[in-house]
Every structure is written in structure tokens, then in C-alpha cells.
Design an enzyme around this catalytic site. Structure first.
Site, PDB file in Angstrom:
ATOM      1  N   LYS A 157     -37.388  13.827 -10.468  1.00 48.94           N
ATOM      2  CA  LYS A 157     -37.926  14.290 -11.757  1.00 48.94           C
ATOM      3  C   LYS A 157     -37.943  15.814 -11.834  1.00 48.94           C
ATOM      4  CE  LYS A 157     -41.896  12.314 -11.053  1.00 48.94           C
ATOM      5  NZ  LYS A 157     -41.644  11.720  -9.709  1.00 48.94           N
TER       6      LYS A 157
ATOM      7  N   ARG B 261     -49.703   9.757 -15.841  1.00 52.49           N
ATOM      8  CA  ARG B 261     -49.445   8.988 -14.634  1.00 52.49           C
ATOM      9  C   ARG B 261     -50.205   7.669 -14.642  1.00 52.49           C
ATOM     10  NH1 ARG B 261     -47.650  12.972 -10.659  1.00 52.49           N
ATOM     11  NH2 ARG B 261     -47.302  12.018  -8.638  1.00 52.49           N
TER      12      ARG B 261
ATOM     13  N   ARG C 292     -36.982  16.449   1.579  1.00 51.31           N
ATOM     14  CA  ARG C 292     -37.407  17.494   0.625  1.00 51.31           C
ATOM     15  C   ARG C 292     -38.099  18.636   1.359  1.00 51.31           C
ATOM     16  NH1 ARG C 292     -40.589  15.790  -4.658  1.00 51.31           N
ATOM     17  NH2 ARG C 292     -41.909  14.627  -3.204  1.00 51.31           N
TER      18      ARG C 292
ATOM     19  N   ARG D  51     -43.751  19.468   2.200  1.00 51.23           N
ATOM     20  CA  ARG D  51     -45.025  19.294   1.496  1.00 51.23           C
ATOM     21  C   ARG D  51     -45.913  18.365   2.312  1.00 51.23           C
ATOM     22  NH1 ARG D  51     -43.733  17.625  -4.654  1.00 51.23           N
ATOM     23  NH2 ARG D  51     -45.325  16.097  -4.145  1.00 51.23           N
TER      24      ARG D  51
ATOM     25  N   ARG E 120     -48.707   6.996  -1.031  1.00 52.93           N
ATOM     26  CA  ARG E 120     -48.339   7.514  -2.365  1.00 52.93           C
ATOM     27  C   ARG E 120     -47.538   6.484  -3.151  1.00 52.93           C
ATOM     28  NH1 ARG E 120     -45.136  12.570  -1.420  1.00 52.93           N
ATOM     29  NH2 ARG E 120     -45.129  12.842  -3.654  1.00 52.93           N
TER      30      ARG E 120
HETATM   31  P1  ADP Z   1     -44.108  13.898  -6.926  1.00 53.26           P
HETATM   32  O1  ADP Z   1     -43.235  15.023  -7.432  1.00 53.26           O
HETATM   33  O2  ADP Z   1     -43.794  13.560  -5.514  1.00 53.26           O
HETATM   34  O3  ADP Z   1     -44.101  12.714  -7.864  1.00 53.26           O
HETATM   35  P2  ADP Z   1     -46.272  15.500  -7.846  1.00 53.26           P
HETATM   36  O4  ADP Z   1     -45.879  16.862  -7.400  1.00 53.26           O
HETATM   37  O5  ADP Z   1     -45.984  15.121  -9.271  1.00 53.26           O
HETATM   38  O6  ADP Z   1     -45.608  14.439  -6.881  1.00 53.26           O
HETATM   39  O7  ADP Z   1     -47.827  15.276  -7.613  1.00 53.26           O
HETATM   40  C1  ADP Z   1     -48.435  15.573  -6.383  1.00 53.26           C
HETATM   41  C2  ADP Z   1     -49.858  15.018  -6.388  1.00 53.26           C
HETATM   42  O8  ADP Z   1     -50.644  15.684  -7.405  1.00 53.26           O
HETATM   43  C3  ADP Z   1     -49.977  13.539  -6.734  1.00 53.26           C
HETATM   44  O9  ADP Z   1     -49.747  12.709  -5.600  1.00 53.26           O
HETATM   45  C4  ADP Z   1     -51.422  13.475  -7.213  1.00 53.26           C
HETATM   46  O10 ADP Z   1     -52.305  13.537  -6.114  1.00 53.26           O
HETATM   47  C5  ADP Z   1     -51.573  14.773  -7.986  1.00 53.26           C
HETATM   48  N1  ADP Z   1     -51.231  14.599  -9.425  1.00 53.26           N
HETATM   49  C6  ADP Z   1     -50.133  15.100 -10.043  1.00 53.26           C
HETATM   50  N2  ADP Z   1     -50.100  14.734 -11.336  1.00 53.26           N
HETATM   51  C7  ADP Z   1     -51.200  13.964 -11.542  1.00 53.26           C
HETATM   52  C8  ADP Z   1     -51.699  13.252 -12.673  1.00 53.26           C
HETATM   53  N3  ADP Z   1     -51.065  13.245 -13.844  1.00 53.26           N
HETATM   54  N4  ADP Z   1     -52.866  12.568 -12.524  1.00 53.26           N
HETATM   55  C9  ADP Z   1     -53.515  12.557 -11.358  1.00 53.26           C
HETATM   56  N5  ADP Z   1     -53.090  13.189 -10.236  1.00 53.26           N
HETATM   57  C10 ADP Z   1     -51.934  13.893 -10.322  1.00 53.26           C
HETATM   58  P1  ADP Z   2     -39.707  14.267  -7.796  1.00 53.27           P
HETATM   59  O1  ADP Z   2     -40.041  15.473  -8.653  1.00 53.27           O
HETATM   60  O2  ADP Z   2     -39.392  13.047  -8.615  1.00 53.27           O
HETATM   61  O3  ADP Z   2     -40.750  13.993  -6.758  1.00 53.27           O
HETATM   62  P2  ADP Z   2     -37.628  15.996  -6.663  1.00 53.27           P
HETATM   63  O4  ADP Z   2     -36.885  16.496  -7.849  1.00 53.27           O
HETATM   64  O5  ADP Z   2     -38.562  16.923  -5.961  1.00 53.27           O
HETATM   65  O6  ADP Z   2     -38.359  14.588  -7.001  1.00 53.27           O
HETATM   66  O7  ADP Z   2     -36.514  15.445  -5.627  1.00 53.27           O
HETATM   67  C1  ADP Z   2     -36.887  14.911  -4.363  1.00 53.27           C
HETATM   68  C2  ADP Z   2     -35.883  15.398  -3.312  1.00 53.27           C
HETATM   69  O8  ADP Z   2     -34.596  14.771  -3.543  1.00 53.27           O
HETATM   70  C3  ADP Z   2     -35.625  16.895  -3.361  1.00 53.27           C
HETATM   71  O9  ADP Z   2     -35.455  17.359  -2.041  1.00 53.27           O
HETATM   72  C4  ADP Z   2     -34.317  17.045  -4.159  1.00 53.27           C
HETATM   73  O10 ADP Z   2     -33.602  18.175  -3.723  1.00 53.27           O
HETATM   74  C5  ADP Z   2     -33.588  15.740  -3.835  1.00 53.27           C
HETATM   75  N1  ADP Z   2     -32.825  15.172  -4.962  1.00 53.27           N
HETATM   76  C6  ADP Z   2     -33.158  15.188  -6.278  1.00 53.27           C
HETATM   77  N2  ADP Z   2     -32.246  14.528  -7.020  1.00 53.27           N
HETATM   78  C7  ADP Z   2     -31.307  14.062  -6.148  1.00 53.27           C
HETATM   79  C8  ADP Z   2     -30.100  13.275  -6.299  1.00 53.27           C
HETATM   80  N3  ADP Z   2     -29.679  12.859  -7.495  1.00 53.27           N
HETATM   81  N4  ADP Z   2     -29.396  12.989  -5.185  1.00 53.27           N
HETATM   82  C9  ADP Z   2     -29.814  13.401  -3.958  1.00 53.27           C
HETATM   83  N5  ADP Z   2     -30.929  14.152  -3.748  1.00 53.27           N
HETATM   84  C10 ADP Z   2     -31.673  14.470  -4.827  1.00 53.27           C
END
Ligand code: ADP
Ligand code: ADP
Length: 231
Positions: free
Chosen positions: A13, A89, A128, A161, A172
Site C-alpha cells: 500500500k 482500518r 522490508r 520496523r 498483526r
Molecule cells: P502496515 O503498513 O504494515 O499495514 P501501518 O504502518 O499502516 O502498517 O501501521 C502500523 C501500526 O500503526 C498498526 O499495526 C497499528 O498499530 C497502528 N495503526 C495504523 N493505522 C491505524 C488505524 N487506522 N487504526 C488503529 N491503529 C492504526
Molecule cells: P504496506 O504499506 O502495505 O505495509 P509496503 O509498501 O511497505 O507495504 O511494502 C512492503 C514491502 O514490500 C516493502 O519492503 C516494499 O519495498 C516491498 N514491495 C512493495 N510492493 C512490492 C511488489 N509489488 N513486489 C515486491 N515487493 C514489493
């Protein structure tokens, strides 16, 4: 254009959000990044969020995150639209957010649900790395930095992270399935959900997303006339 990016942690995302934002010159509001920054800067939001172990994947309460987003989208850079990554979420967040948009007389363009099988997702977040200074995301194999372990932009050290550590990831994913999967059904019932195959190269995911968004932009007026703008 107001877009919600949906999908499990690690699906891509943030990666796609950054590209879409650049393409349409819109800000991306990542609630995860917002919370991490607030905690590291010790702001009011950060102090509240600190009580909720986001480093272990626990969600912060709905009302706190909705209020933070409500405030953020009042900023001038959001006038022409914005992308939401990681928000809403939960169904309660989505419902309150619908009310927030309605109050501001703004309309949700669509919800993009990025889908990839679980083993692809696991590979992504286990590789990542983020910049310890600016938070830019890399991947050890699919999106490596020019110099191993160093951010291309800030020169900061790349770190894992804390919530990507293997013992936290399982939890998660469980939280995601319990709280966020129902949201997909909710948005599908609202008629705004669009699934994108994220199990491919980031360039191909981006291309599919832009094709979808071009279609959605063309349909905007129609959706408005059908009165679905307050979903
Ligand atoms: P990812 O990119 O791996 O989906 P995020 O960076 O979006 O994770 O979020 C990291 C953490 O921040 C989540 O696991 C949660 O603890 C918190 N968080 C983020 N967005 C929300 C939300 N909309 N509501 C509640 N907690 C959130
Ligand atoms: P999210 O925000 O959904 O948690 P990220 O955008 O941070 O996910 O992506 C998670 C990891 O996967 C990062 O290290 C990113 O560089 C990698 N990644 C993202 N999109 C792709 C893809 N299409 N193919 C392979 N690796 C990817």
C-alpha cells in the site's frame, strides 16, 4: 480524488500510495507513519499513541485515529484530494469517517483493495527496511537502496520496523483479519471496493491501479448523481 488503500500489512500500500500520490500530485496520509512520527517527536498524538503498543501491532482506539485524520485533511494540501493508507482500518472508523466526509461535503472516490497471497506478503514485510531518519521504505531484494543498508535520500541507516519482527508479524496478521477483513465486505456492499492484483511487479501493480483510477475519475459524476457520495 479521495482514495482509501486497503490490504494486509506488507502488501504494498505504501509503495503504491507513494507512486499514485506523485502521479496525481496528492498527499498520502499514512496513519501508521503518522503515529510513528508523532511518537518519535513526542507530540500530543504521540504521547496518547504510546499507550497502545503499535510496535506490537495493537490498534489505537478508533476515536483517536479518526480525530487525527479529520484534523489532517483540513490542511490546505488536501484541498484537491488525498490518499489514505492504513485508514480506515475498522468498520467503526469507516462509518465515522463517512460522516466526517459528509460534514465536509467531500466524496470518497473509491477503495482500492490490494490483494496478494499470504506467502508473497510475508516475503515482502520480512525483507522490508525503512530509513531511520525519513521513514522511506525499501526491500532487501525487490526495492534495494543504491548502497546496501543506507537510505538513497537521507543517507540514514536502514532498519527493520519493530512491528516487522517475526514474533509480531503473526499477531498483526491476526489483528488484520479480525478487524480489517470485515471492512472489505462493508466497502463492497457500499459499491466502492475495487480489487487490484498486487502479486506482481510494482510497475505492473501501478499500471493496473492507474487504469482503474482513470475509469473511476470518468465515472465520478455518475456516482455523484446516484447519491452514493456519502459512503
Ligand atoms: P502496515 O503498513 O504494515 O499495514 P501501518 O504502518 O499502516 O502498517 O501501521 C502500523 C501500526 O500503526 C498498526 O499495526 C497499528 O498499530 C497502528 N495503526 C495504523 N493505522 C491505524 C488505524 N487506522 N487504526 C488503529 N491503529 C492504526
Ligand atoms: P504496506 O504499506 O502495505 O505495509 P509496503 O509498501 O511497505 O507495504 O511494502 C512492503 C514491502 O514490500 C516493502 O519492503 C516494499 O519495498 C516491498 N514491495 C512493495 N510492493 C512490492 C511488489 N509489488 N513486489 C515486491 N515487493 C514489493
Amino acid at each position: 480524488m479521495i482514495l482509501v488503500l486497503l490490504g494486509p500489512p506488507g502488501v504494498g500500500k505504501g509503495t503504491q500510495g507513494a507512486r499514485i500520490a506523485l502521479h496525481y500530485v496528492l498527499p498520502t496520509i499514512s496513519t501508521g507513519a503518522m503515529l510513528r512520527e508523532a511518537i518519535s517527536k513526542g507530540t500530543k498524538l504521540g504521547k496518547i499513541a504510546e499507550g497502545y503498543r503499535i510496535d506490537r501491532g495493537e490498534y489505537v482506539p478508533d476515536e483517536i485515529i479518526v480525530e487525527a485524520v479529520d484534523e489532517r485533511i483540513e490542511e490546505p494540501d488536501c484541498l484537491n484530494g488525498f490518499l489514505l493508507d492504513g485508514f480506515p482500518r475498522t468498520i467503526p472508523q469507516a462509518k465515522v469517517f463517512a460522516g466526517v466526509l459528509l460534514k465536509k461535503k467531500r466524496r470518497l472516490t473509491g477503495v482500492i483493495d490490494f490483494y496478494a497471497p499470504i506467502d508473497a506478503v510475508v516475503k515482502r514485510f520480512s525483507g522490508r527496511r525503512i530509513c531511520s531518519i525519513c521513514g522511506t521504505t525499501y526491500h532487501i531484494t525487490s526495492q534495494p537502496p543504491k548502497i546496501e543498508g543506507i537510505c538513497d535520500l537521507e543517507g540514514g541507516t536502514l532498519i527493520t520496523r519493530p512491528d516487522d519482527e517475526p514474533d509480531v508479524v503473526q499477531h498483526r496478521m491476526e489483528v488484520y483479519h479480525e478487524k480489517t477483513t470485515p471492512l472489505r465486505d462493508y466497502y463492497r456492499e457500499c459499491g466502492v471496493l475495487h480489487t487490484i492484483d498486487a502479486d506482481q511487479d510494482p510497475d505492473l501493480v501501478f499500471r493496473a491501479t492507474i487504469e482503474l483510477l482513470n475509469r473511476l475519475e470518468a465515472e465520478e459524476t455518475l456516482i455523484f448523481e446516484q447519491g452514493k457520495w456519502n459512503v
